[in-house]
Design a protein around this motif. Structure first.
Motif: not given
Length: 696
Positions: A2-9, A96-104, A122-131
């Motif tokens: 599971s991965h998260l994507y944190i974005t500001g508006t 390949h190495s990490y269970s969770h990735i936090l994207c900013e 759009e990028l969050a979708n491509h990376l398979g991240c929850q927003v």
């Protein structure tokens, strides 16, 4: 995974502070976490440096996709797909190495063409991240924020985004209640996984050092500590000195031409005077270096003086440029780091759905980061009052500020109040919420002297002797704890262990069920936290005392989330050796097993058999403890003290302690080489001990 994507508006939503909070939570829950930024401005990005310093223990755990200079021409040429492909390829290396990735998400300051929010989603979708989307609530009324939230919800639905949580950040405290009411009244908005974060002005204020870096200024005076001062106001000074002094404000960065010697000297004096606010610094313009006589005056103040910067531009241009400087989180400013963590620590963010069942299956090892996170959270959950006798020591003052910002404990600092305030002002620390007490002048002194005399008169202490001892900061602090005016005490940054703990032995004494006061060190290694005891108090414990140390140390380990598996150490393992020292350990093991049969305990056992599974299989096959020990009990003080110091210095371990065990109320010692982080952790541990003793 599971991965998260944190974005500001929009720009300046404070998403980096939120990223920090999520990284702390995820790292504490599961150490297999990476941090990723799709696009950064440059390799020296301040947030990347912060993440590397705090979470980059594994090579490659902190990573990015592209530099802005690489992405801009591709986006300008309509090659957005190529940008996404390159980002995705570098992201997949982490997967390949990490269970969770936090994207900013992509920073709006990167000035990339196109709509940044759309691009991030759009990028969050491509990376398979929850927003995780962040709205800026600063200077927005509740009605406007509700409209913004509705618009954001529509945008997220258009992009088919998987939403983990939404945040409205930087909400002014006076608007928080009204905003919550409006959100409740809207049926659709009330269903959202929404969190509100109050405004923390400290995070919006650039430091003098950040202004210097942004304006490429030359630092003429000021220590590294003084460059951490926050700039609350930019004040252009062009009037005569008396008019300037009437207008000076706390936290002002005074902007004036370099040939205005009167204003430079006036700023120095105002900053030093108790009758005027503390100035953040002086920014000299026009490339005009002050007169030699003025610089001689400045140099004579040493490193304690006001920070003075010099730029080539004129006053108007400089003032405009300075006003545009933005504050950033970076590893050089622990105060802002603490303030950012404090904001997210207030929120009950549910990461359970992200982590899933991994929490139940996680390794029994307690990683240092998880240990630190959990003790801070436990201390915050039931805040205690801790007294720090060494109130004028710089490390103690810095730790006190962090503890207050993160609301870990209520703090009392002992010492000369004027000296403490002057030192805090010099270090630009905000300690308004700390209680300051001078034992020599405190009205509590007589009460404490009476209590001390009552406790020690049978030992020959006179009333005058008690009065004199009550002035000593270690006795005063201990008496605060004993008399119920504080819940615990931490000292030892400048005092010896004996000076710190002797009053506790004399006054607080042992808790019910304990015959002995002992100690442990919590040894924070790269991948685990272990317990070493007794390394500080009892020189030659007998078998009964060694058994009590083992049982008490196991309870201490369990209290702090470390699964206790106790190794009673000796120079032989099992039945292989003979001798008085081995026999003592054997007797201690038998006593401990009889008194606490539920404790997993092994001994006598050598250190290698206790920690190395391969050695354990050879020397003690089938043991529940061998090869997996978490609590190590040394046969005497000489062995324990030397071992903990050897591990500390050669393995790079952080030794927290000694943590005293068996006292009625918690008093803990620090190493004289302790860091600010050591003090913060020890205070948190002391607060947790106090929670237990208060409940008892």
């Amino acid at each position: 995974m599971s991965h998260l994507y944190i974005t500001g508006t929009a720009r300046r939503t404070g998403k980096s502070a939120l990223s920090l909070g999520f990284m702390d939570r995820l790292s504490a829950s599961n150490g297999n976490v990476a941090y990723f930024r799709p696009i950064i401005m440059d390799e020296n990005d301040s947030v990347m440096r912060l993440m590397r310093s705090r979470y980059g223990s594994h090579e490659g755990a902190i990573h990015y996709g592209l530099l802005a200079s690489e992405a801009r021409p591709l986006l300008a040429a309509g090659e957005k797909d190529e940008v996404i492909k390159r980002i995705l390829s570098r992201f997949q290396v982490l997967e390949h190495s990490y269970s969770h990735i936090l994207c900013e998400g992509v920073d709006y300051a990167a000035s990339l063409p196109g709509e940044e929010l759309d691009f991030n989603l759009e990028l969050a979708n491509h990376l398979g991240c929850q927003v995780v989307a962040v709205l800026d609530g600063f200077q927005h009324d509740p009605s406007q924020l509700c409209e913004d939230l509705q618009a954001l919800q529509e945008t997220l639905e258009e992009h088919h985004s998987a939403v983990f949580a939404l945040f409205i950040n930087r909400v002014e405290p006076e608007l928080m209640t009204d905003l919550k009411e409006k959100l409740k009244c809207d049926e659709e908005l009330a269903k959202l996984p929404l969190y509100l974060i109050r405004q923390q002005p400290l995070l919006d204020m650039p430091s003098v050092g950040e202004v210097a870096q942004a304006l490429n200024a030359k630092v003429l005076a000021g220590s590294p500590a003084s460059l951490e001062r926050e700039v609350v106001h930019f004040q252009v000074a062009a009037m005569e000195l008396p008019h300037f002094l009437r207008r000076v404000q706390d936290g002002s960065l005074v902007i004036t031409p370099g040939d205005r010697s009167d204003l430079i000297v006036g700023s120095l004096m105002a900053d030093a005077s108790r009758n005027y606010p503390q100035i953040a610094g002086v920014l000299l313009t026009g490339g005009l270096t002050p007169a030699p006589e003025v610089m001689r005056l400045v140099d004579g103040l040493g490193r304690a003086n006001l920070p003075i910067l010099l730029v080539e531009t004129d006053t108007f241009t400089t003032a405009m440029a300075a006003s545009r400087v933005e504050s950033h989180l970076n590893p050089e400013n622990p105060r802002k780091l603490a303030a950012a963590l404090a904001l997210t620590e207030e929120l009950e963010i549910d990461c359970g759905s992200l982590i899933g069942d991994e929490m139940a299956d996680r390794s029994e090892r307690t990683t240092p980061l998880r240990f630190e996170y959990e003790i801070i959270q436990r201390a915050r959950s039931d805040r205690q009052h801790i007294v720090l006798p060494e109130g004028a020591e710089e490390r103690v003052l810095r730790a006190a500020e962090v503890l207050l910002l993160r609301e870990v404990a209520d703090i009392t600092l002992l010492g000369d109040v004027d000296e403490i305030r002057a030192k805090a002002a010099h270090l630009a620390l905000r300690l308004d919420k700390a209680q300051l007490i001078d034992p020599s002048r405190s009205p509590l002194r007589q009460r404490y002297a009476d209590a001390l005399f009552a406790a020690r008169q049978s030992k020959g202490l006179t009333t005058q002797g008690a009065w004199d001892l009550a002035e000593d900061v270690s006795y005063f602090g201990t008496l605060m704890v004993q008399c119920g005016d504080a819940d615990g005490m931490v000292s030892g940054a400048v005092h010896t262990t004996q000076h710190t703990i002797r009053p506790a032995f004399q006054l607080i004494r042992t808790a019910p069920g304990h015959e002995l006061i002992s100690s442990v060190f919590l040894m924070s290694l790269a991948d685990r936290v272990l317990v070493y005891g007794d390394c500080a108090v009892n020189p030659e414990p007998n078998a009964e005392q060694l058994a009590e140390i083992a049982i008490t140390s196991a309870a201490t380990a369990e209290r702090f989330g470390i699964i206790p598996r106790v190794a009673m150490l000796s120079y032989s393992t099992g039945d292989s050796g003979e001798g008085e020292a081995v026999d003592k350990v054997r007797q201690a093991v038998a006593i401990a097993r009889r008194q606490a049969p539920w404790t997993k305990l092994e001994g006598p056992i050598q250190f290698d058999a206790a920690v190395d599974p391969a050695v354990a299989r050879t020397k003690l096959p089938g043991s529940e403890v061998a090869g997996r020990a978490t609590v190590f009990i040394f046969p005497d003080l000489n062995t324990g003290n030397n071992t903990y110091k050897a591990v500390q210095r050669t393995a790079g371990a952080v030794a927290i302690g000694p943590i005293l065990q068996g006292l009625n109320k918690p008093v803990n010692d620090l190493s004289r080489g302790c860091t600010v982080t050591d003090i913060v952790n020890t205070v948190a541990i002391t607060a947790i001990q106090a929670q237990g003793s208060n409940r008892a």
